[in-house]
Design an enzyme around this catalytic site. Structure first.
Site, PDB file in Angstrom:
ATOM      1  N   ASP A   1       1.487  -4.103  10.206  1.00 50.91           N
ATOM      2  CA  ASP A   1       1.907  -3.590  11.505  1.00 50.91           C
ATOM      3  C   ASP A   1       3.429  -3.567  11.600  1.00 50.91           C
ATOM      4  O   ASP A   1       4.130  -4.331  10.931  1.00 50.91           O
ATOM      5  CB  ASP A   1       1.298  -4.395  12.651  1.00 50.91           C
ATOM      6  CG  ASP A   1       1.739  -5.851  12.673  1.00 50.91           C
ATOM      7  OD1 ASP A   1       1.778  -6.467  11.585  1.00 50.91           O
ATOM      8  OD2 ASP A   1       2.051  -6.376  13.765  1.00 50.91           O
TER       9      ASP A   1
ATOM     10  N   GLU B   1       1.273  -9.244  13.184  1.00 49.51           N
ATOM     11  CA  GLU B   1       2.399 -10.154  13.066  1.00 49.51           C
ATOM     12  C   GLU B   1       3.488  -9.818  14.071  1.00 49.51           C
ATOM     13  O   GLU B   1       4.147 -10.711  14.611  1.00 49.51           O
ATOM     14  CB  GLU B   1       2.975 -10.098  11.643  1.00 49.51           C
ATOM     15  CG  GLU B   1       3.870 -11.277  11.286  1.00 49.51           C
ATOM     16  CD  GLU B   1       5.326 -11.098  11.684  1.00 49.51           C
ATOM     17  OE1 GLU B   1       6.073 -12.094  11.667  1.00 49.51           O
ATOM     18  OE2 GLU B   1       5.727  -9.957  12.013  1.00 49.51           O
TER      19      GLU B   1
END
Length: 387
Positions: free
Chosen positions: A68, A132
């Site tokens: 991500d 994250e």
């Protein structure tokens, strides 16, 4: 063999802004399956996670990272499309080029070479999350908890965060400070400014409390760590009238703390200070703490020697072992095993025109190749000796 540059480009072209995956995890899974890894997709909430392992024996060296990325911001400010993965004058431009799709690609390419060379005297694994950059509640934290329940053994872990400071290989992270956020709400009694005896103004109470918190010196540092610090990050009084005493005032603070403290101890301290300030006030003071992670340190030893030695062998530089910077998913992984972080220069992460020189991505691959080789030479030999 895997082309780390082309794999990086494939990953960048998937606009996986948290919590979206956009097919990025599929690319990682397909790549690792092609190398012989056994892959498990672990979906928690709407977050895609992946744990993949090559081999069944110990020691198990894990690479951890995230697919991500943060939002691109002003798209018109980018010199190239943020998800086009264009290479201009030898530099890869795109969201995730530094943080940290390139590291995933570099370690996959290094793993492919190690497997082909027969160097994996144990197991290699990947722990990849899609959460994250977000609130990090359904990503690595939950994967680690699941693996722990299953008694999955990871002996050591390398996180591919961009740890280099000024030049590639000048720094690896062997620990991180902890982080706690606290939301403070002071609720009083709204009233007319001309009749203060009929109201209870929450603003002075909040300001005095923030001053009490700010004035305390938390510590003078800790071996390998800088001093802890408290920062006021938000003050909000939702009042637009000039003749009204507000009924509520809010603030947020964040503390980055070293191992002299725990998150729970700091939360109690803030709550106690709030209770003291609330005495005699005709209202309430409520503190809601949220501990993002505890401070940790991977002590110098054979594992840090392997990682630092790999950097020196492949990049010709002896890296500083540092604990500076923010938090990362290493704070969760440390519950399973010793963990260090090693990646590219992080100067442009989260910026417009995030970029990484192609040569440095290939250099990172070379470091990872040497790291894998050194790791199994060191720890497989230890197991053989111990048995």
């Amino acid at each position: 063999m895997i082309d780390a540059i082309e794999l990086t480009r494939e990953l960048i072209r998937r606009p996986s802004v948290t919590p979206a995956d956009a097919g990025a995890m599929d690319i990682v899974e397909q790549t690792l399956r092609g190398l012989g890894f056994t892959c498990r997709r672990m979906l928690f909430g709407e977050i895609e996670n992946l744990y993949a392992r090559y081999g069944t024996e110990s020691p198990n060296l894990c690479f951890a990272g995230h697919t991500d990325v943060v939002p691109v911001g002003d798209v018109t400010a980018w010199s190239q499309g943020a998800f086009d993965a264009q290479v201009v004058d030898g530099v890869m431009i795109g969201r995730g080029a530094v943080d940290m799709k390139s590291a995933i690609a570099a370690f996959a390419a290094a793993a492919a070479k190690a497997i082909d060379a027969g160097q994996v005297a144990g197991s290699l694994s990947f722990l990849i999350t899609g959460d994250e950059e977000g609130v990090a509640t359904h990503g690595t934290k939950m994967v680690v908890e699941a693996l722990d329940i299953e008694d999955e053994v990871i002996d050591h872990c390398v996180v591919g965060e961009p740890t280099s400071s000024e030049v590639f290989g000048d720094m690896i992270k062997v620990g991180r400070r902890g982080s706690i956020n606290a939301e403070i709400t002071v609720e009083g009694v709204q009233g007319h400014v001309a009749y203060p005896h009929r109201a209870a103004n929450p603003v002075p109470v909040l300001l005095r409390l923030l001053l009490r918190l700010q004035e305390r010196q938390l510590d003078n540092g800790y071996p390998e760590f800088q001093p802890s610090n408290l920062e006021i990050t938000q003050i909000d009084v939702p009042n637009t009238a000039t003749n009204v005493i507000p009924g509520i005032a809010r603030a947020r603070v964040n503390i980055r703390f070293n191992p002299r403290h725990t998150g729970a101890d700091l939360a109690r301290w803030i709550e106690n200070e709030a209770a003291a300030e609330a005495q005699g006030f005709a209202g309430t003071v409520v503190v809601v703490p949220q501990i993002s992670g505890e401070a940790f340190l991977t002590e110098p030893g054979p594992f840090t020697d392997v990682v630092a030695g790999a950097v020196y062998d492949a990049a010709g530089r002896a890296p500083e072992l540092s604990t500076t910077g923010g938090t990362s998913d290493a704070r969760f992984i440390r519950a399973l095993c010793p963990v260090v972080e090693l990646g590219l220069v992080g100067r442009t992460m989260h910026q417009v025109d995030e970029r990484a020189p192609v040569a440095e991505i290939l250099q990172l691959q070379a470091v990872y190749e040497r790291l894998i080789e050194r790791y199994f030479q060191t720890f497989s030999a230890e197991q053989t000796t111990g048995s």
